[in-house]
Every structure is written in structure tokens, then in C-alpha cells.
Design a protein around this motif. Structure first.
Motif, PDB file in Angstrom:
ATOM      1  N   VAL A   1       0.850  -1.184   0.000  1.00  0.00           N
ATOM      2  CA  VAL A   1       0.000   0.000   0.000  1.00  0.00           C
ATOM      3  C   VAL A   1       0.889   1.238   0.000  1.00  0.00           C
ATOM      4  O   VAL A   1       1.757   1.395   0.873  1.00  0.00           O
ATOM      5  N   VAL A   2       0.684   2.092  -0.995  1.00  0.00           N
ATOM      6  CA  VAL A   2       1.453   3.332  -1.121  1.00  0.00           C
ATOM      7  C   VAL A   2       0.472   4.499  -1.114  1.00  0.00           C
ATOM      8  O   VAL A   2      -0.429   4.562  -1.947  1.00  0.00           O
ATOM      9  N   VAL A   3       0.670   5.423  -0.171  1.00  0.00           N
ATOM     10  CA  VAL A   3      -0.274   6.521   0.038  1.00  0.00           C
ATOM     11  C   VAL A   3       0.379   7.840  -0.352  1.00  0.00           C
ATOM     12  O   VAL A   3       1.413   8.228   0.206  1.00  0.00           O
ATOM     13  N   MET A   4      -0.236   8.536  -1.312  1.00  0.00           N
ATOM     14  CA  MET A   4       0.273   9.848  -1.744  1.00  0.00           C
ATOM     15  C   MET A   4      -0.868  10.668  -2.341  1.00  0.00           C
ATOM     16  O   MET A   4      -0.811  11.075  -3.505  1.00  0.00           O
ATOM     17  N   THR A   5      -1.907  10.885  -1.559  1.00  0.00           N
ATOM     18  CA  THR A   5      -3.050  11.643  -2.055  1.00  0.00           C
ATOM     19  C   THR A   5      -2.800  13.140  -1.910  1.00  0.00           C
ATOM     20  O   THR A   5      -1.785  13.576  -1.376  1.00  0.00           O
ATOM     21  N   HIS A   6      -3.785  13.928  -2.341  1.00  0.00           N
ATOM     22  CA  HIS A   6      -3.699  15.391  -2.265  1.00  0.00           C
ATOM     23  C   HIS A   6      -4.176  15.914  -0.913  1.00  0.00           C
ATOM     24  O   HIS A   6      -4.168  17.120  -0.673  1.00  0.00           O
ATOM     25  N   ASP A   7      -4.571  15.002  -0.018  1.00  0.00           N
ATOM     26  CA  ASP A   7      -5.227  15.391   1.235  1.00  0.00           C
ATOM     27  C   ASP A   7      -4.526  14.707   2.411  1.00  0.00           C
ATOM     28  O   ASP A   7      -4.571  13.479   2.542  1.00  0.00           O
ATOM     29  N   HIS A   8      -3.866  15.487   3.292  1.00  0.00           N
ATOM     30  CA  HIS A   8      -3.134  14.904   4.414  1.00  0.00           C
ATOM     31  C   HIS A   8      -4.046  14.146   5.367  1.00  0.00           C
ATOM     32  O   HIS A   8      -3.661  13.113   5.925  1.00  0.00           O
ATOM     33  N   ALA A   9      -5.247  14.640   5.564  1.00  0.00           N
ATOM     34  CA  ALA A   9      -6.187  13.941   6.443  1.00  0.00           C
ATOM     35  C   ALA A   9      -6.570  12.584   5.857  1.00  0.00           C
ATOM     36  O   ALA A   9      -6.691  11.583   6.583  1.00  0.00           O
ATOM     37  N   LEU A  10      -6.743  12.541   4.537  1.00  0.00           N
ATOM     38  CA  LEU A  10      -7.045  11.280   3.874  1.00  0.00           C
ATOM     39  C   LEU A  10      -5.848  10.333   3.958  1.00  0.00           C
ATOM     40  O   LEU A  10      -6.014   9.125   4.180  1.00  0.00           O
ATOM     41  N   ASP A  11      -4.640  10.870   3.782  1.00  0.00           N
ATOM     42  CA  ASP A  11      -3.440  10.053   3.942  1.00  0.00           C
ATOM     43  C   ASP A  11      -3.447   9.359   5.295  1.00  0.00           C
ATOM     44  O   ASP A  11      -3.168   8.157   5.402  1.00  0.00           O
ATOM     45  N   GLN A  12      -3.759  10.115   6.338  1.00  0.00           N
ATOM     46  CA  GLN A  12      -3.758   9.565   7.690  1.00  0.00           C
ATOM     47  C   GLN A  12      -4.796   8.450   7.832  1.00  0.00           C
ATOM     48  O   GLN A  12      -4.521   7.401   8.422  1.00  0.00           O
ATOM     49  N   ARG A  13      -5.975   8.645   7.285  1.00  0.00           N
ATOM     50  CA  ARG A  13      -7.024   7.623   7.372  1.00  0.00           C
ATOM     51  C   ARG A  13      -6.630   6.358   6.625  1.00  0.00           C
ATOM     52  O   ARG A  13      -6.897   5.238   7.083  1.00  0.00           O
ATOM     53  N   LEU A  14      -5.999   6.520   5.475  1.00  0.00           N
ATOM     54  CA  LEU A  14      -5.557   5.360   4.699  1.00  0.00           C
ATOM     55  C   LEU A  14      -4.468   4.589   5.439  1.00  0.00           C
ATOM     56  O   LEU A  14      -4.499   3.349   5.503  1.00  0.00           O
ATOM     57  N   VAL A  15      -3.506   5.320   5.994  1.00  0.00           N
ATOM     58  CA  VAL A  15      -2.428   4.682   6.739  1.00  0.00           C
ATOM     59  C   VAL A  15      -2.991   3.963   7.971  1.00  0.00           C
ATOM     60  O   VAL A  15      -2.591   2.833   8.301  1.00  0.00           O
ATOM     61  N   ASP A  16      -3.932   4.606   8.652  1.00  0.00           N
ATOM     62  CA  ASP A  16      -4.579   4.008   9.821  1.00  0.00           C
ATOM     63  C   ASP A  16      -5.196   2.655   9.442  1.00  0.00           C
ATOM     64  O   ASP A  16      -4.963   1.625  10.104  1.00  0.00           O
ATOM     65  N   ALA A  17      -5.958   2.635   8.374  1.00  0.00           N
ATOM     66  CA  ALA A  17      -6.622   1.401   7.941  1.00  0.00           C
ATOM     67  C   ALA A  17      -5.613   0.330   7.544  1.00  0.00           C
ATOM     68  O   ALA A  17      -5.799  -0.860   7.846  1.00  0.00           O
ATOM     69  N   GLY A  18      -4.538   0.745   6.878  1.00  0.00           N
ATOM     70  CA  GLY A  18      -3.529  -0.225   6.451  1.00  0.00           C
ATOM     71  C   GLY A  18      -2.747  -0.820   7.604  1.00  0.00           C
ATOM     72  O   GLY A  18      -2.520  -2.037   7.667  1.00  0.00           O
ATOM     73  N   LEU A  19      -2.334   0.023   8.555  1.00  0.00           N
ATOM     74  CA  LEU A  19      -1.538  -0.470   9.675  1.00  0.00           C
ATOM     75  C   LEU A  19      -2.342  -1.376  10.597  1.00  0.00           C
ATOM     76  O   LEU A  19      -1.810  -2.341  11.151  1.00  0.00           O
TER      77      LEU A  19
END
Length: 329
Positions: free
Chosen positions: A224-242
Motif C-alpha cells: 500500500v502506497v499513500v500519496m493523495t492530495h489530502d493529508h487527512a485522507l493520507d492519515q485515514r488510509l495509513v490508519d486502515a492499512g496499519l
């Protein structure tokens, strides 16, 4: 072009060809066991077994066999230092298989299988007879083995599933960098119009209003590689992945400051330190400092390959240990 698709191309033109495979390696060698190339009778070829004197000599021998109308599997060994003057100095065993036009239909079947994913074959080797392969259920620690006159081989490469979140400049550059690499990319973004009209064959574009929903459907062992335009969305994606705990890689683009802020917030949200330690951020290998999207993409792609190779090495070691402890050994 795949091995068998290349063979079909030559056989359809009415020409025999040679399938060259590195079957054993001792010491240092330019390529690994299972490296393959397809050689035409005029010396043209697809693929590589490492270049240099070894490849040149093998092409010459393959052409000589085709000139003599030879058929079947021929085994050659090379001490790279004494025989060829190569400084790597190891020893390799090479299979040179002459594939005649009579195998065109079988080759078409194998080419179709290779496009669908990895598969294994088995064949009884008989002197001066074409190699007649049959599909075989085999999970080898190595991609090729010849024992007691039975040839077992593994063809194709397993593409690791990778979810790429973000279709901005860096996301697009990384998508292109991954095109020739062994990854099956699900490219996710909230903005449908950010996807280009054409993408490589290993990429699927997925438009979602909430990309976090996609994390749950990512296969176990995926990247899973996260690089969206939205830092809050990045955090939510990382949260779900971890929180899943079964992914091979969870990486997020960003600085050390961004990482510290995200880790602090995730820790407050109940993510354990063990889970947080699996986050890769900043992403990419060290030593490349450019902020240009293609350079970032090259760095991240290199890191993903390194992680993939490490995971495959662990799987081979586990396979060997399990086999050595089985009742048959």
C-alpha cells in the motif's frame, strides 16, 4: 514479450528457435537460476541471461544446434573464469532447448497460460526428441530442476498486488515506473478526471468517493502506497492499512515532520506501537534527494522491489525448511 509468446512468434514464422535457461549456478554469475532467453536461428534474441561472453557463447552454440537441425534439450556447463574469461568467476549450467515448429500448438497453450499468471510444467526428457510439457502442480524453491530424466519448470512471474492511492504528479510517475515491474497496481483516487485515458496493462484505475473503503479489500501480503492530495485522507488510509497487520508494505509520502504528526494522532486513536513501527515514511531509498516526480518514483519503485525481494527470499527459506523437515527427508 513473454517467453512463450516470443517462441510462438518465431514458430508461426516457420522457424525453429532455442529456449535458453540458466538451470544451476555456483558462486558468482551474471544472472540467477531461471533466467531465460529465446534465440532465433539468425542469432537475434529476446531476453537475457546476463550479457557478456557467456551470453555470446550460448547464442553461438544455440545457432550451431539449430543449423544441425538438432532437437530436444542440450545441457552445457561453463566455468566463467577459465572458460570465458569473465571476472565473476562462478559456474553455471545452461539448458539449450531447440523448439521445433511441431510444438507450435503446445507453445500457444503455454503462452496463454503465461499471460494469465505463473504456472509449472513437467516433461520426460528423451534424447533428440522435442520436449513435450504438461501442466504440473509444483511449488518449487527454484524455477527449474532436472532429476532422473524429469524436467520440472516454473514459468511466469507472480505479480504482487499493490494499491496506489493518489493520482497526482508523483502518483502518475510511480504508476509509470511500476509498469515493467512485477506488481499488479490498483490505482485509486477520488478524482476521476485525474486518471489518464491510457494506462499500462498491469494498472487498474479505481474511482472512489472514499478510498479508505478500498483498504479492506486489498489482498493479504499486498503493498500500500499513500500519496493523495489530502493529508487527512493520507492519515485515514495509513490508519486502515496499519491496523490490518497482514500487509507487506504500508508507505506514505511525506517528511519526517509529517510522519511524527501522523504517528502521534494514530497513537492517540489506539494504533499500537508495533503497528506504527511498520509505517514507511518518508518513502523511497536513501541517497536520492530530488523532489522531481520521476526521481521520487524511481526511488520508491526501488524500495518496493527491495522489500519484495526480501519477502520472496524469506518464503524460499521457509519452503526449504519445511521441506527438509518433512517425512520424505
Amino acid at each position: 514479450m513473454s517467453v512463450w509468446r516470443s517462441i510462438v512468434s518465431h514458430l508461426s514464422a516457420g522457424n525453429s528457435c532455442a529456449l535458453v535457461t540458466i538451470s544451476q549456478v555456483r558462486g558468482s554469475a551474471p544472472r540467477e537460476v531461471g533466467a531465460r532467453m529465446v534465440v532465433r536461428s539468425d542469432g537475434a534474441f529476446n531476453g537475457t541471461i546476463g550479457g557478456g561472453a557467456l551470453e555470446y557463447d550460448v547464442i553461438r552454440q544455440a545457432c550451431a544446434l539449430m543449423d544441425k537441425k538438432a532437437v530436444g534439450l542440450h545441457v552445457h556447463t561453463f566455468s566463467l573464469g577459465p572458460d570465458l574469461g569473465q571476472c565473476c568467476g562462478g559456474w553455471v549450467e545452461i539448458f539449450i532447448e531447440i523448439v521445433p515448429s511441431v510444438l507450435k500448438d503446445l507453445s500457444k497453450k503455454l503462452a496463454k497460460l503465461e499471460e494469465e499468471g505463473p504456472f509449472a510444467t513437467r516433461a520426460v526428457i528423451r534424447s533428440e526428441e522435442p520436449v513435450q510439457r504438461e501442466i504440473f502442480d509444483w511449488s518449487p524453491p527454484h524455477p527449474v530442476a532436472l532429476e532422473n530424466g524429469i524436467l520440472k519448470e516454473h514459468f511466469g512471474q507472480t505479480a504482487s498486488p499493490l494499491a496506489l492511492f493518489g493520482a497526482g504528479h508523483v502518483g502518475r510517475a510511480l504508476m509509470l515506473a511500476l509498469a515493467p515491474l512485477p506488481f499488479r497496481v490498483s490505482w485509486v483516487d477520488t478524482r476521476r478526471d485525474y486518471f489518464p485515458s491510457h494506462v499500462p496493462s498491469n494498472v487498474s484505475c479505481i474511482h472512489l468517493k472514499d478510498p479508505v473503503n478500498a483498504v479492506a479489500s486489498v489482498p493479504s501480503g499486498a503493498y500500500v502506497v499513500v500519496m493523495t492530495h489530502d493529508h487527512a485522507l493520507d492519515q485515514r488510509l495509513v490508519d486502515a492499512g496499519l491496523r490490518r497487520g497482514d500487509l507487506a508494505y504500508v508507505g506514505m509520502i511525506g517528511s519526517k515532520t509529517k510522519k511524527a504528526r501522523v504517528l502521534s494522532r494514530l497513537r492517540s486513536a489506539g494504533v499500537t506501537n508495533e503497528q506504527l513501527n511498520r509505517l514507511v515514511c518518508p518513502i523511497g531509498i536513501s541517497g536520492i534527494t530530488s523532489k522531481q516526480p520521476p526521481q521520487i518514483a524511481a526511488s520508491v519503485a526501488a524500495q518496493l522491489l527491495m522489500v519484495r525481494d526480501q519477502n520472496e527470499s524469506k518464503e524460499r527459506s521457509n519452503f526449504a525448511l519445511a521441506k527438509s523437515g518433512s517425512p520424505d527427508h
